[in-house]
Scaffold this motif. Structure first.
Motif, PDB file in Angstrom:
ATOM      1  N   UNK A  34      -8.741   2.612 -14.730  1.00 48.36           N
ATOM      2  CA  UNK A  34      -7.794   3.535 -14.081  1.00 48.36           C
ATOM      3  C   UNK A  34      -6.867   4.162 -15.115  1.00 48.36           C
ATOM      4  N   UNK A  35      -6.249   3.328 -15.976  1.00 49.00           N
ATOM      5  CA  UNK A  35      -5.295   3.878 -16.957  1.00 49.00           C
ATOM      6  C   UNK A  35      -6.009   4.735 -17.996  1.00 49.00           C
ATOM      7  N   UNK A  36      -7.251   4.348 -18.357  1.00 48.45           N
ATOM      8  CA  UNK A  36      -7.983   5.174 -19.339  1.00 48.45           C
ATOM      9  C   UNK A  36      -8.347   6.532 -18.731  1.00 48.45           C
ATOM     10  N   UNK A  37      -8.711   6.552 -17.439  1.00 51.88           N
ATOM     11  CA  UNK A  37      -9.042   7.818 -16.795  1.00 51.88           C
ATOM     12  C   UNK A  37      -7.826   8.723 -16.709  1.00 51.88           C
ATOM     13  N   UNK A  38      -6.638   8.138 -16.362  1.00 50.71           N
ATOM     14  CA  UNK A  38      -5.446   8.967 -16.161  1.00 50.71           C
ATOM     15  C   UNK A  38      -4.782   9.358 -17.469  1.00 50.71           C
ATOM     16  N   UNK A  39      -4.669   8.390 -18.417  1.00 51.11           N
ATOM     17  CA  UNK A  39      -3.892   8.663 -19.644  1.00 51.11           C
ATOM     18  C   UNK A  39      -4.687   8.490 -20.933  1.00 51.11           C
ATOM     19  N   UNK A  40      -5.941   8.067 -20.844  1.00 46.17           N
ATOM     20  CA  UNK A  40      -6.724   7.842 -22.059  1.00 46.17           C
ATOM     21  C   UNK A  40      -6.259   6.624 -22.832  1.00 46.17           C
ATOM     22  N   UNK A  41      -5.552   5.667 -22.176  1.00 48.74           N
ATOM     23  CA  UNK A  41      -5.029   4.485 -22.848  1.00 48.74           C
ATOM     24  C   UNK A  41      -5.371   3.242 -22.024  1.00 48.74           C
ATOM     25  N   UNK A  42      -5.496   2.103 -22.720  1.00 49.41           N
ATOM     26  CA  UNK A  42      -5.753   0.816 -22.067  1.00 49.41           C
ATOM     27  C   UNK A  42      -5.126  -0.267 -22.938  1.00 49.41           C
ATOM     28  N   UNK A  43      -5.577  -1.515 -22.741  1.00 48.09           N
ATOM     29  CA  UNK A  43      -4.969  -2.616 -23.498  1.00 48.09           C
ATOM     30  C   UNK A  43      -5.390  -2.609 -24.961  1.00 48.09           C
ATOM     31  N   UNK A  44      -6.473  -1.948 -25.306  1.00 45.76           N
ATOM     32  CA  UNK A  44      -6.954  -1.895 -26.687  1.00 45.76           C
ATOM     33  C   UNK A  44      -6.507  -0.583 -27.323  1.00 45.76           C
ATOM     34  N   UNK A  45      -6.694  -0.512 -28.646  1.00 50.24           N
ATOM     35  CA  UNK A  45      -6.107   0.605 -29.389  1.00 50.24           C
ATOM     36  C   UNK A  45      -6.992   1.844 -29.433  1.00 50.24           C
ATOM     37  N   UNK A  46      -8.320   1.661 -29.344  1.00 50.13           N
ATOM     38  CA  UNK A  46      -9.163   2.844 -29.455  1.00 50.13           C
ATOM     39  C   UNK A  46     -10.321   2.756 -28.481  1.00 50.13           C
ATOM     40  N   UNK A  47     -10.970   3.901 -28.274  1.00 45.26           N
ATOM     41  CA  UNK A  47     -12.037   3.991 -27.277  1.00 45.26           C
ATOM     42  C   UNK A  47     -13.270   3.189 -27.673  1.00 45.26           C
ATOM     43  N   UNK A  48     -13.501   2.990 -28.973  1.00 45.61           N
ATOM     44  CA  UNK A  48     -14.690   2.233 -29.378  1.00 45.61           C
ATOM     45  C   UNK A  48     -14.659   0.819 -28.816  1.00 45.61           C
TER      46      UNK A  48
END
Length: 839
Positions: A34-48
């Motif tokens: 949810x947070x990655x879809x809305x803001x491009x961020x999550x608990x980790x630092x990068x998308x990889x």
């Protein structure tokens, strides 16, 4: 992460739900989606780090309701987490999705932030209690806490207004400095106004005096000018008489010259007429010679034409013979080249038979290569599967080893719920872990053995394939040689046929050259031209001698023309001499009259120099006075302009003073607005007013927890260490029946209750505040740190705030808590990735 295939979750109608599943099953990963879809961020630092193992791309499509309107956000990342990003925002419009994305991903992200009225940091500090970050707000600095409150209360609008007021203040300050500089300049320029007034009066008097003097001298100059004009007319009349006298003198001279020339022509004409018979006899001889010359010239032209035709016929005959000889040489060269091809046909036939025998095995060899490659590909696929499985087995064995180490101590707790374990429980868990580890190790070692066998088989197949490829390369080369030999043999057959045709053509050409059949028509024409040349009786020497005689008589024609002229001009020239004598007498009489008139006018013209000098003196004096008056008028105009400019400067100074007063008032107003909109102004007042509400809300949540005695107090000011000043802050004070203690001295369960109460209070505040767009609360931890009574208190607190939110999600793996919620979202981990179901 753990979701390796498409997973769809429908939360429509859910108010309070429990998201449950084993550790590592993917509960928190759903919230990362949810947070990655809305803001491009999550608990980790990068998308990889979000990309699933061995995946090449990932995508989340998140649909949600906001103020009764349905929206959808789609975010996709390709190529292992470093590829291009695709972000799209859509709105449901009359049953269809309509894009409201920006031109770029950055603009689309800004549109999402404006739509939700918050960013990722505000969300995880209020409505989203992340795993391991429940104390996100509590452990922040006072300034950071105030910033979180400011974001929740949308106080950034006051920051914008403060910046606008500060910009206007700076602009007014700049304008005041410019006005002061302009006023100083105006005062300096106005100091010279009295001098300009005096200069205007002085120049006005000078201009009047010069005007009177100019009028007096101009009247005297006009009188002298009229007298001088009359004398100049007399001088012009005298000059005309002198010109007429000079013209008469020139006419007399011309008449004298013309009479001499006419008399000389008469003598010459009489001499030519005396030679009449001699001239006529010479002209008759010249005419006879010219007639004979024309006959000889015609014969010469005919001879030159025949010679040119003979040369043209000879060139045609020679050209045609050269063409035949050139073609014959080309035929012989081509026959020599064909002989080489014809001689090698037998050798080529033998070589072609040998190559065809060797290439017959090529289809069988290709089938062997294809079969070997298929077996090699299957072994490589199996090797990749075993390697991936072993990496997973190794990770699971490492995790299993860590769990065994965690239960090794006597006071070890359950690695799942953190409950203390007894000896019997530790023994049972250790036995299960050992059995599971043995199974994992057996599978790992069996896979390793099979990998070694596959490597050996692949090495052997690689050698076989290399040998087969070398054979195929050799046969491919032979196939190309076969085609080349076939082509060369075909050329040899064609050469034999062509050589026979060329031999016949060459023999035909030789016979035509021998018998003289080349250019037969041209040869006949050449013989005819020779006969005509022989019949011509042209004598070149006689023609030259005749031309010399004509040249010697060339002067006779000029004598004839002079004789004709003299016969008609003699009488006219004699009449001309008589007319010249009459005209000369007339000119002498007219000249005597003109000389008498000129003497009378010369006496009057003698006075003109004296009057011209007086005129020039008066004119120079008048010009000097006019220039002086003009300069005075220019200076007068400039002085008037300077005086008028001073009056305008006075008006401008008055306007500037009025403008300065108005700008100074506005500057003071914007200075007050900057303070009012700043952190210590309205924003501090709003936070001061909201902090008691936040404090009461947090304490109300604590009161709903059984056995709780803790109270939370927020302090917005504290005494400075030095001086009597107070410092703006946002400190958190916690107290219970034992008194006040620092937050760090409370146990993990107690600290979580405090964190939970504050975070839920922040979420409630966010849901209630004016302009709020998000009414969701997510709790992703905490129950493992509580005893059964503490858990009941947290559950009771959650139900107490249920009406403040549109949806509450609670994440836990504790079995006895799952049935306490009306909706349960179960997450199960499988070998193909995690699965989700809503019950």
């Amino acid at each position: 992460m753990c979701y390796r295939s498409s997973v769809e979750i429908d939360l429509r109608g859910v108010r309070v739900a429990c998201l449950s599943g084993d550790n590592g099953a993917g509960k928190s990963a759903l919230l990362d989606c949810i947070t990655w879809a809305l803001w491009g961020k999550a608990r980790v630092n990068n998308d990889r780090q979000l990309m699933a193992l061995n995946a090449s791309e990932m995508e989340v499509v998140f649909s949600f309701l906001l103020a009764g309107q349905e929206f959808r956000v789609s975010r996709r990342r390709g190529r292992g987490g470093n590829g291009p990003l695709t972000l799209e925002l859509q709105i449901r419009d009359e049953g269809r999705w309509r894009s409201i994305s920006g031109a770029t991903s950055r603009e689309t992200q800004q549109a999402i932030d404006r739509l939700l009225c918050m960013d990722y940091d505000t969300f995880i500090n209020s409505s989203f209690i992340l795993q391991g970050r429940a104390d996100e707000f509590t452990t922040k600095t006072p300034a950071s806490r105030k910033q979180v409150l400011a974001d929740i209360l949308n106080l950034s609008e006051y920051d914008r207004l403060e910046e606008m007021a500060r910009a206007e203040f700076r602009e007014r300050d700049r304008q005041l400095r410019e006005i002061d500089l302009e006023l100083a300049r105006l005062e300096r320029e106005l100091e010279s106004a009295p001098q300009h007034q005096a200069e205007v009066a002085r120049l006005s008097h000078v201009i009047l005096e010069l005007g009177r003097q100019i009028d007096s001298h101009d009247a005297r100059l006009q009188t002298v000018r009229r007298l001088l004009q009359a004398l100049e007319v007399t001088a012009e009349q005298r000059e005309r008489l002198l010109g007429e006298i000079r013209s008469l003198d020139q006419e007399l001279d011309e008449l004298v010259r013309l009479r001499g020339e006419t008399e000389r022509r008469i003598e010459s004409q009489r001499a030519i007429l005396a030679r009449r018979q001699e001239i006529e006899d010479g002209y008759q001889r010249l005419a006879a010679l010219r007639l004979r010359n024309e006959e000889l010239t015609a014969q010469l032209a005919a001879r030159q034409g025949l010679l040119e035709q003979r040369r043209a016929a000879e060139r045609v005959i020679t050209g045609k013979e050269h063409e035949v000889e050139s073609e014959l040489r080309s035929l012989e060269d081509r026959r020599a080249a064909l002989a080489t091809l014809i001689a090698g046909r037998q050798t080529l036939t033998m070589q072609l038979d040998q190559v065809r025998k060797q290439t017959a095995a090529l289809p069988i060899l290709k089938r062997e290569i294809d079969d070997t490659r298929a077996e090699q590909s299957a072994l490589e696929t199996r090797r990749g599967e075993l390697q991936a499985e072993n990496r997973q087995l190794k990770a699971e064995m490492t995790a299993l080893k860590q769990r065994m180490e965690q239960i090794g101590d006597e006071d070890a707790a359950c690695p799942v719920c953190r409950r203390p374990l007894g000896e019997h429980e530790r023994h049972d868990i250790r036995t299960d872990y050992v059995a599971e580890g043995t199974l994992l190790g057996d599978r790992y070692r069996a896979n390793q053995a099979r990998l070694k066998e596959i490597e050996a088989e692949l090495t052997e197949q690689a050698d076989d394939l290399a040998a087969l490829e070398r054979q195929r390369t050799k046969l491919d080369s032979l196939c190309r040689s076969e085609a080349t030999l076939q082509e060369r043999l075909a050329r040899g057959d064609e050469a034999a046929a062509e050589e026979a045709t060329l031999a016949a053509r060459a023999e035909t050409l030789r016979q035509r050259l021998i018998c003289g059949a080349i250019a037969a028509e041209e040869r006949a024409e050449l013989a005819r031209l020779e006969r005509e040349l022989s019949g011509l009786a042209y004598d070149h020497d006689a023609h030259l001698a005749l031309q010399q005689k004509i040249k010697a008589l060339h002067g006779v024609e000029a004598d004839v023309r002079q004789l004709l002229v003299a016969s008609t001009a003699l009488a006219k020239d004699e009449e001309q001499v008589a007319w010249i004598a009459t005209q000369a007498a007339r000119c002498r009489d007219e000249r005597a009259g003109r000389v008498k008139q000129e003497a009378e006018l010369a006496a009057q013209v003698a006075q003109i120099d004296e009057h011209r000098a007086l005129h020039d003196e008066l004119e120079a004096l008048l010009d000097r006075m006019v220039r002086e008056r003009s300069l005075a008028q220019e200076a007068f105009g400039a002085a008037q302009e300077r005086l008028a400019a001073c009056r305008k400067l006075e008006e401008e100074r008055d306007q500037r003073l009025t403008e300065r007063g108005r700008t100074a008032d506005e500057k003071a107003l914007y200075d007050e607005l900057t303070l009012a909109f700043g952190k210590r102004g309205i924003q501090a007042m709003v936070i001061e007013n909201i902090v008691p509400e936040l404090q009461d809300e947090a304490n109300a949540i604590l009161d709903k927890m059984p056995g709780n005695s803790m109270r939370i107090e927020f302090q917005t000011q504290r005494q400075a260490l030095t001086g009597d000043n107070t410092i703006e802050t946002l400190d958190i004070i916690i107290g219970d029946e034992a008194g006040r203690r620092p937050y760090e001295l409370y146990s993990g369960g107690e600290a979580f209750r405090v964190n939970f109460a504050i975070r839920v209070a922040l979420s409630t505040l966010l849901a209630r505040r004016a302009g709020a767009r998000l009414q969701t609360l997510v709790i992703d931890e905490g129950f493992g740190t509580q005893d059964s009574r503490g858990r009941d208190g947290l559950i009771e607190a959650i139900h107490a705030i249920e009406q403040d939110f549109a949806m509450i999600l609670v994440i836990t793996h504790i079995a006895e808590l799952k049935d306490l919620f009306p909706t349960r979202i179960d997450v199960v981990k499988t070998g193909d990735g995690s699965l989700v179901s809503v019950n």
